[in-house]
Write a protein that holds these residues in place. Structure first.
Motif, PDB file in Angstrom:
ATOM      1  N   ARG A   1      -5.956   9.300   5.175  1.00 13.74           N
ATOM      2  CA  ARG A   1      -5.030   8.433   5.624  1.00 13.74           C
ATOM      3  C   ARG A   1      -5.276   7.085   6.354  1.00 13.74           C
ATOM      4  NH1 ARG A   1       0.200   9.646   5.060  1.00 13.74           N
ATOM      5  NH2 ARG A   1       0.894  11.744   4.140  1.00 13.74           N
ATOM      6  N   SER A   2      -6.205   7.511   7.320  1.00 19.90           N
ATOM      7  CA  SER A   2      -6.931   6.650   7.944  1.00 19.90           C
ATOM      8  C   SER A   2      -7.886   5.479   7.211  1.00 19.90           C
ATOM      9  CB  SER A   2      -7.766   7.059   9.355  1.00 19.90           C
ATOM     10  OG  SER A   2      -8.523   6.295   9.946  1.00 19.90           O
ATOM     11  N   ALA A   3      -8.599   6.118   6.369  1.00 21.09           N
ATOM     12  CA  ALA A   3      -9.486   5.559   5.672  1.00 21.09           C
ATOM     13  C   ALA A   3      -8.683   4.283   4.745  1.00 21.09           C
ATOM     14  CB  ALA A   3     -10.339   6.332   4.778  1.00 21.09           C
ATOM     15  N   PHE A   4      -7.528   4.927   4.201  1.00 23.19           N
ATOM     16  CA  PHE A   4      -6.741   4.085   3.348  1.00 23.19           C
ATOM     17  C   PHE A   4      -6.142   2.826   4.141  1.00 23.19           C
ATOM     18  CE2 PHE A   4      -7.760   6.901  -0.072  1.00 23.19           C
ATOM     19  CZ  PHE A   4      -8.028   5.995  -1.252  1.00 23.19           C
ATOM     20  N   ALA A   5      -6.071   2.996   5.250  1.00 26.38           N
ATOM     21  CA  ALA A   5      -5.683   1.950   6.013  1.00 26.38           C
ATOM     22  C   ALA A   5      -6.505   0.626   6.138  1.00 26.38           C
ATOM     23  CB  ALA A   5      -5.525   2.425   7.540  1.00 26.38           C
ATOM     24  N   GLN A   6      -7.753   0.922   5.659  1.00 22.00           N
ATOM     25  CA  GLN A   6      -8.738  -0.251   5.486  1.00 22.00           C
ATOM     26  C   GLN A   6      -8.817  -0.864   4.096  1.00 22.00           C
ATOM     27  OE1 GLN A   6     -12.446   0.981   7.406  1.00 22.00           O
ATOM     28  NE2 GLN A   6     -11.431   2.708   8.172  1.00 22.00           N
ATOM     29  N   GLY A   7      -9.465  -1.978   3.841  1.00 19.32           N
ATOM     30  CA  GLY A   7      -9.356  -2.736   2.679  1.00 19.32           C
ATOM     31  C   GLY A   7     -10.294  -2.080   1.725  1.00 19.32           C
ATOM     32  N   GLN A   8     -11.460  -1.559   2.221  1.00 18.15           N
ATOM     33  CA  GLN A   8     -12.554  -1.194   1.190  1.00 18.15           C
ATOM     34  C   GLN A   8     -12.187   0.001   0.097  1.00 18.15           C
ATOM     35  OE1 GLN A   8     -16.154   0.443   3.106  1.00 18.15           O
ATOM     36  NE2 GLN A   8     -17.263   0.179   1.501  1.00 18.15           N
ATOM     37  N   PRO A   9     -11.581   1.007   0.731  1.00 17.36           N
ATOM     38  CA  PRO A   9     -11.333   2.186  -0.286  1.00 17.36           C
ATOM     39  C   PRO A   9     -10.037   1.800  -1.093  1.00 17.36           C
ATOM     40  CG  PRO A   9     -11.325   3.121   1.978  1.00 17.36           C
ATOM     41  CD  PRO A   9     -11.443   1.377   2.144  1.00 17.36           C
TER      42      PRO A   9
ATOM     43  N   HIS B   1       0.761  -1.293   0.104  1.00 11.64           N
ATOM     44  CA  HIS B   1      -0.023   0.045  -0.164  1.00 11.64           C
ATOM     45  C   HIS B   1       0.897   1.046  -0.003  1.00 11.64           C
ATOM     46  CE1 HIS B   1      -3.661  -2.270   1.782  1.00 11.64           C
ATOM     47  NE2 HIS B   1      -3.445  -2.810   0.724  1.00 11.64           N
ATOM     48  N   HIS B   2       2.174   1.107   0.091  1.00 14.16           N
ATOM     49  CA  HIS B   2       2.893   2.451   0.155  1.00 14.16           C
ATOM     50  C   HIS B   2       2.818   2.683  -1.284  1.00 14.16           C
ATOM     51  CE1 HIS B   2       5.551  -1.224  -0.527  1.00 14.16           C
ATOM     52  NE2 HIS B   2       6.252  -0.676  -1.152  1.00 14.16           N
ATOM     53  N   HIS B   3       2.438   2.126  -2.187  1.00 15.08           N
ATOM     54  CA  HIS B   3       2.478   2.635  -3.689  1.00 15.08           C
ATOM     55  C   HIS B   3       1.302   3.210  -3.963  1.00 15.08           C
ATOM     56  CE1 HIS B   3       6.231   0.665  -5.125  1.00 15.08           C
ATOM     57  NE2 HIS B   3       5.709  -0.521  -4.422  1.00 15.08           N
ATOM     58  N   LEU B   4       0.488   3.376  -3.270  1.00 14.55           N
ATOM     59  CA  LEU B   4      -1.010   4.036  -3.229  1.00 14.55           C
ATOM     60  C   LEU B   4      -0.773   5.504  -3.546  1.00 14.55           C
ATOM     61  CD1 LEU B   4      -3.397   2.530  -0.486  1.00 14.55           C
ATOM     62  CD2 LEU B   4      -3.671   2.396  -3.076  1.00 14.55           C
ATOM     63  N   ALA B   5       0.265   6.099  -3.050  1.00 11.83           N
ATOM     64  CA  ALA B   5       0.556   7.763  -3.044  1.00 11.83           C
ATOM     65  C   ALA B   5       1.003   7.917  -4.649  1.00 11.83           C
ATOM     66  CB  ALA B   5       1.816   8.030  -2.196  1.00 11.83           C
TER      67      ALA B   5
ATOM     68  N   ALA C   1     -14.135   5.943   5.007  1.00  7.47           N
ATOM     69  CA  ALA C   1     -13.756   4.927   4.023  1.00  7.47           C
ATOM     70  C   ALA C   1     -14.665   4.346   3.064  1.00  7.47           C
ATOM     71  CB  ALA C   1     -13.428   3.581   5.137  1.00  7.47           C
ATOM     72  N   GLY C   2     -15.957   4.518   3.592  1.00  7.50           N
ATOM     73  CA  GLY C   2     -17.182   4.039   2.798  1.00  7.50           C
ATOM     74  C   GLY C   2     -17.437   5.176   1.814  1.00  7.50           C
ATOM     75  N   LEU C   3     -17.175   6.572   2.306  1.00  9.42           N
ATOM     76  CA  LEU C   3     -17.525   7.578   1.220  1.00  9.42           C
ATOM     77  C   LEU C   3     -16.342   7.320   0.061  1.00  9.42           C
ATOM     78  CD1 LEU C   3     -18.543  10.366   4.044  1.00  9.42           C
ATOM     79  CD2 LEU C   3     -20.081   9.465   2.070  1.00  9.42           C
ATOM     80  N   ILE C   4     -15.354   7.421   0.575  1.00 12.68           N
ATOM     81  CA  ILE C   4     -14.191   7.263  -0.700  1.00 12.68           C
ATOM     82  C   ILE C   4     -14.215   6.204  -1.466  1.00 12.68           C
ATOM     83  CG2 ILE C   4     -11.624   6.808  -0.901  1.00 12.68           C
ATOM     84  CD1 ILE C   4     -11.045   8.413   1.473  1.00 12.68           C
ATOM     85  N   ALA C   5     -14.871   4.824  -1.010  1.00 15.92           N
ATOM     86  CA  ALA C   5     -15.038   3.744  -1.727  1.00 15.92           C
ATOM     87  C   ALA C   5     -16.262   4.037  -2.820  1.00 15.92           C
ATOM     88  CB  ALA C   5     -15.441   2.504  -1.080  1.00 15.92           C
ATOM     89  N   ALA C   6     -17.174   4.865  -2.143  1.00 13.55           N
ATOM     90  CA  ALA C   6     -18.362   5.137  -3.112  1.00 13.55           C
ATOM     91  C   ALA C   6     -18.184   6.091  -4.158  1.00 13.55           C
ATOM     92  CB  ALA C   6     -19.402   5.410  -2.151  1.00 13.55           C
ATOM     93  N   ALA C   7     -17.209   6.984  -4.004  1.00 10.90           N
ATOM     94  CA  ALA C   7     -16.735   7.951  -5.002  1.00 10.90           C
ATOM     95  C   ALA C   7     -16.139   7.483  -6.130  1.00 10.90           C
ATOM     96  CB  ALA C   7     -16.035   8.937  -4.180  1.00 10.90           C
ATOM     97  N   PHE C   8     -15.508   6.297  -6.017  1.00 12.33           N
ATOM     98  CA  PHE C   8     -14.547   5.715  -6.931  1.00 12.33           C
ATOM     99  C   PHE C   8     -15.424   4.743  -7.591  1.00 12.33           C
ATOM    100  CE2 PHE C   8     -11.602   8.316  -4.820  1.00 12.33           C
ATOM    101  CZ  PHE C   8     -11.318   9.509  -5.645  1.00 12.33           C
ATOM    102  N   ASP C   9     -16.523   4.444  -7.205  1.00 12.26           N
ATOM    103  CA  ASP C   9     -17.329   3.111  -7.740  1.00 12.26           C
ATOM    104  C   ASP C   9     -18.009   3.122  -8.958  1.00 12.26           C
ATOM    105  OD1 ASP C   9     -18.352   0.725  -7.549  1.00 12.26           O
ATOM    106  OD2 ASP C   9     -20.152   1.136  -6.158  1.00 12.26           O
ATOM    107  N   VAL C  10     -16.874   3.054 -10.029  1.00 14.21           N
ATOM    108  CA  VAL C  10     -17.426   2.768 -11.342  1.00 14.21           C
ATOM    109  C   VAL C  10     -16.841   1.817 -12.068  1.00 14.21           C
ATOM    110  CG1 VAL C  10     -18.003   5.497 -11.690  1.00 14.21           C
ATOM    111  CG2 VAL C  10     -15.703   4.617 -12.176  1.00 14.21           C
TER     112      VAL C  10
END
Length: 344
Positions: free
Chosen positions: A303-311, A187-191, A234-243
């Motif tokens: 940052r906290s949200a991306f520590a979870q799997g969903q986003p 996940h350090h490659h997410l940036a 976390a849920g809001l970020i996942a939903a924003a990119f849910d296409v």
């Protein structure tokens, strides 16, 4: 780069001649009545803002804000609607009097706080929910016009477009590789992935949209017609990119990528933020710490949200969809070195 807080700030009121007028809107109704209050429409043009919300009671709440005028709220009578469907509304105003009409009849007025009555589906003009967003072709045309202006400014259309395609291929390869690494748990490659996506689709001259404009290629993604409400970052970020790249049981609405990026997505604290601005905020939050950048509450939430799997999974799926669009654009213009989209 668009500031996250600035993007969620309400427009400033400026005196203007908006004392009389009307506005026609098409409201997509995913379910009726909704289980919780849902925002169906939110339009802003700097001088005027219109918000239409569906209430669990079966009413619509229509809020009209105009520069130099007091905000007016109209609550409609109880509506019986077939859903999913498309409801056509006409909002008309004169001074502080605002009315909302549908199917040629008034269903609400700012003079009545809680109007009585029930309107049946047969009395309101409505159609089956479209599978394509009404603004797709307009977005495609606007993209072509922007590219034409840019090419006129820089000159040398052939060399410029070739350079765009080469850059697109390199950037997509970077995004595809980083997506694969992030999916492996690195996940350090997410940036780096977020930065690559910003270069591809965000900002004043995004690579993917510029190349698509030259090729006159569509940039359609598929989104949920009725996304489930989310509360956590976390849920809001996942939903924003849910296409998704193709229509499936969950993703039914075909929408132009630029329209989706401008779509105002819910955020914490009842705020709304365009998806593009959220993408920029994600890239900023995940970037390595800098001495000149003080971490904000938004940075910490992301940052906290991306520590979870969903986003992470949703963000990688979004990256794959973008890479797939780039591959389709390159194929239309005969190559350009863009690799195939990474597998989901």
């Amino acid at each position: 780069m668009t500031d996250f807080a600035q993007a969620t700030r309400p427009p400033h009121a400026v005196a203007d001649d908006l004392a009389e007028g009307n506005l026609f809107v098409e409201v997509q109704v995913p379910s009726w009545p909704p289980g919780v209050t849902q925002t169906l429409v939110r339009q802003r043009d700097g001088r005027r803002a219109l918000t239409v919300r569906a209430k669990p009671s079966g009413r619509l709440r229509v809020e009209l804000a105009r520069a130099g005028h007091a905000t007016q709220v109209v609550r409609t009578v109880h509506l019986r609607l077939r859903a999913p469907g498309l409801l056509r509304l006409n909002v008309a105003w004169r001074g502080d009097d605002v009315v909302v009409a549908a199917g040629g009849q008034i269903i609400g007025s700012s003079r009545e706080f809680s109007p009585e009555g029930i309107v049946a589906p047969e009395m309101v003009e409505e159609t089956e929910a479209p599978l394509d967003h009404v603004g797709n072709e307009q977005a495609r045309l606007a993209r072509r016009r922007r590219a034409e202006v840019l090419l006129q400014q820089i000159g040398g259309e052939a060399s410029a477009t070739t350079g765009w395609l080469v850059a697109l291929g390199r950037q997509v390869q970077v995004a595809a590789d980083l997506t694969a690494l992030a999916r492996e748990g690195r996940h350090h490659h997410l940036a780096g992935l977020a930065e690559a996506l910003v270069r591809l689709v965000a900002g004043d001259a995004p690579l993917l949209q510029s190349c698509a404009a030259v090729a006159d290629a569509p940039l359609l993604v598929h989104a949920p017609v009725s996304p489930a409400p989310q509360q956590s970052p976390a849920g809001l970020i996942a939903a924003a990119f849910d296409v998704a790249a193709a229509r499936d049981e969950h993703h039914q609405l075909a929408v132009d990528l630029d329209i989706w990026l401008r779509h105002e997505h819910p955020w914490t604290g009842g705020r709304q933020v365009p998806v593009e601005t959220l993408l920029l905020a994600v890239a900023s939050a995940l970037a390595p710490a800098r001495p000149d950048h003080e971490e904000s509450d938004i940075d910490r939430q992301i940052r906290s949200a991306f520590a979870q799997g969903q986003p992470v999974a949703g963000f990688c799926a979004f990256a794959s969809t973008v890479c797939g669009l780039a591959a389709a654009v390159a194929a239309k213009v005969g190559g350009g070195g863009v690799p195939p989209a990474p597998r989901l």
